[in-house]
Design an enzyme around this catalytic site. Structure first.
Site, mmCIF file in Angstrom:
data_model
loop_
_atom_site.group_PDB
_atom_site.id
_atom_site.type_symbol
_atom_site.label_atom_id
_atom_site.label_comp_id
_atom_site.label_asym_id
_atom_site.label_seq_id
_atom_site.Cartn_x
_atom_site.Cartn_y
_atom_site.Cartn_z
ATOM 1 N N MET A 42 0.820 -1.214 0.000
ATOM 2 C CA MET A 42 0.000 0.000 0.000
ATOM 3 C C MET A 42 0.853 1.262 0.000
ATOM 4 O O MET A 42 0.370 2.354 -0.307
ATOM 5 C CB MET A 42 -0.919 0.014 1.213
ATOM 6 C CG MET A 42 -0.206 0.187 2.529
ATOM 7 S SD MET A 42 -1.338 0.238 3.922
ATOM 8 C CE MET A 42 -0.182 0.463 5.272
ATOM 9 N N LYS A 43 2.132 1.150 0.346
ATOM 10 C CA LYS A 43 2.999 2.318 0.424
ATOM 11 C C LYS A 43 3.233 2.963 -0.942
ATOM 12 O O LYS A 43 3.673 4.113 -1.016
ATOM 13 C CB LYS A 43 4.338 1.950 1.061
ATOM 14 C CG LYS A 43 4.243 1.450 2.501
ATOM 15 C CD LYS A 43 3.799 2.529 3.455
ATOM 16 C CE LYS A 43 3.936 2.079 4.909
ATOM 17 N NZ LYS A 43 3.582 3.142 5.856
#
Length: 456
Positions: A42-43
């Site tokens: 998700m980063k």
């Protein structure tokens, strides 16, 4: 249709219903599988947003260097963006991060600097401090600072939140996520609560992190901070991206429970995810058991992919060595504390007490070492061995204060640390360790306790 570069593929990850690990849970548990992002986490979302916002502000110029302190996944996202946009990268990581993460970042062309974990954030050796210094020293460099850069929160407000709302057709009632930098938790929560203020948000924390107690008491308690192994969750600082008003509840999860759930997700759900994903699901289910109803729908963020943890949670020998495999009976700090049945009263002495009074107390209670406290903080320790040496050298020292002869404070350990971990921490320089239970009571574990546990 095709993408002009890989970064255009970021976002729009799927929601998947959990079916096996949720048995006995009321309501529907959905997970947002973020390893479908091109950097497998998700980063990627906030990495792109931070860089694009820096470009718009003129802070990052062509040919510049991106410098960031990361647990690995943010670095991967930034590396992808850097490749697409022509920037160099230098990343600082703590030494608890997996070797796979380090290898991946180097494969993407980044320079990686490994820093010690067990130092204070302001220590010049910490991965926060090293990144900041590099930013000052290297011309035309940009330090995104994912912890305090609000573009982190904005990325999830603009993408993750709207995706969840649309994918659930507005039926989501609960949202759960691990809290590290706070961006994915709070950015998503902000958007969802704007659509429906009744949505309940659950932050997942780790033992050894300050978040849960800070939320519940408003107190930043340094005694809550001690080493833990789960990566990418919890903190020993309060990042600006963590908005505690947007987090309704916190659930703490041990390293062991997180590791076991991570493997269950792979084995029972086909989700080959990272360690903090196990934390998020375990904590979410603990909350759901008590609070969810049949018509409720919870969405849980699964931040990354299992390839980052092949040498750790997906390695049987590593799991056995740390007492995390349920098939092997390992005594833990919790087992030792429980076996004492409340008989392990923790004696402490004040920093300003006289040595003579401490000697009397040690003799009366028959103990060999004692923590030193000041304003409810553990600031040092005293042992009979050290006191004996000092008294032989100078008998008048009994009139001096404890602060003049005390040693470093005893380290805190997690409740699920096993005998092999505890024994490595208790040695000739460190006679005991401290552990804090769920009721915030502090217990001491000594060499005698270890010997007793090993002989059972």
């Amino acid at each position: 249709m095709y993408y002009n570069s890989l970064i255009e593929a970021i976002g729009n990850t799927p929601l998947v219903k959990l079916n096996s690990v949720t048995k006995g849970i009321k309501g529907t548990i959905l997970v947002k599988v973020e390893y479908f992002n091109p950097g497998n986490s998700m980063k990627d979302r906030m990495a792109l947003k931070m860089i694009e916002d820096a470009e718009k502000a003129g802070v990052l110029k062509p040919g510049g260097t991106i410098i960031e302190g990361t647990s690995g996944n943010t670095g991967m996202g930034l590396a992808l963006v850097a490749i697409a946009k022509g920037y160099k990268c230098i990343f600082t990581l703590s030494d608890k991060q997996s070797q796979e993460k380090i290898n991946i970042l180097r494969a993407m062309g980044a320079e990686v600097i490994v820093c010690p974990t067990n130092v204070a954030p302001e220590d010049p050796r910490s991965y926060y401090s090293v990144a900041k210094k590099l930013n000052k020293d290297i011309p035309n460099s940009f330090y995104p600072n994912q912890y305090d850069n609000l573009s982190n929160t904005a990325a999830h407000y603009e993408t993750t939140g709207p995706e969840i709302w649309e994918q659930t057709e507005g039926k989501v009632t609960h949202y759960a996520a691990g809290v590290g930098t706070g961006g994915s938790m709070c950015g998503t929560a902000k958007f969802l609560k704007e659509q429906n203020p009744n949505i309940i948000t659950v932050g997942i924390d780790s033992y050894g992190s300050v978040f849960k107690k800070y939320k519940e008491t408003g107190q930043f308690d340094e005694n809550e901070i001690y080493p833990y192994m789960t990566e990418g969750i919890g903190e020993d600082i309060l990042p600006k991206n963590v908005d505690f008003d947007l987090i309704d509840n916190f659930i703490k999860v041990t390293d062991k429970d997180a590791a076991i759930m991570t493997r269950r997700l792979a084995r029972e759900e086909g989700l080959f995810v990272g360690w903090s994903c196990g934390s998020a699901v375990y904590g979410a289910l603990e909350y759901a058991k008590e609070h969810m109803k049949e018509d409720d729908m919870m969405v849980v963020i699964l931040p990354d992919h299992g390839t980052r943890y092949l040498a750790k949670v997906y390695n049987d020998n590593w799991m056995k060595d740390h007492g995390f495999l349920e098939s092997r009976d390992f005594a833990t700090a919790k087992d030792i504390v429980t076996s004492k049945n409340g008989s392990d009263k923790l004696y402490t002495v004040q920093k300003t007490e006289k040595i003579g009074e401490v000697v009397k107390m040690l003799n009366k209670e028959g103990i060999d070492q004692v923590p030193v406290v000041e304003n409810n903080h553990f600031v040092g320790s005293i042992s009979t061995t050290k006191l004996l040496e000092k008294l032989i050298e100078d008998p008048d020292i009994k009139n001096k204060e404890v602060s003049e002869v005390m040693d470093d404070p005893m380290p805190f350990v997690a409740m699920d640390n096993t005998l092999d971990v505890l024994s490595s921490m208790i040695n000739k320089d460190n006679k005991a360790v401290l552990v804090r239970d769920q009721a915030h009571e502090v217990h001491i574990i000594t060499q005698h306790d270890l010997l007793r546990a090993m002989s059972n």
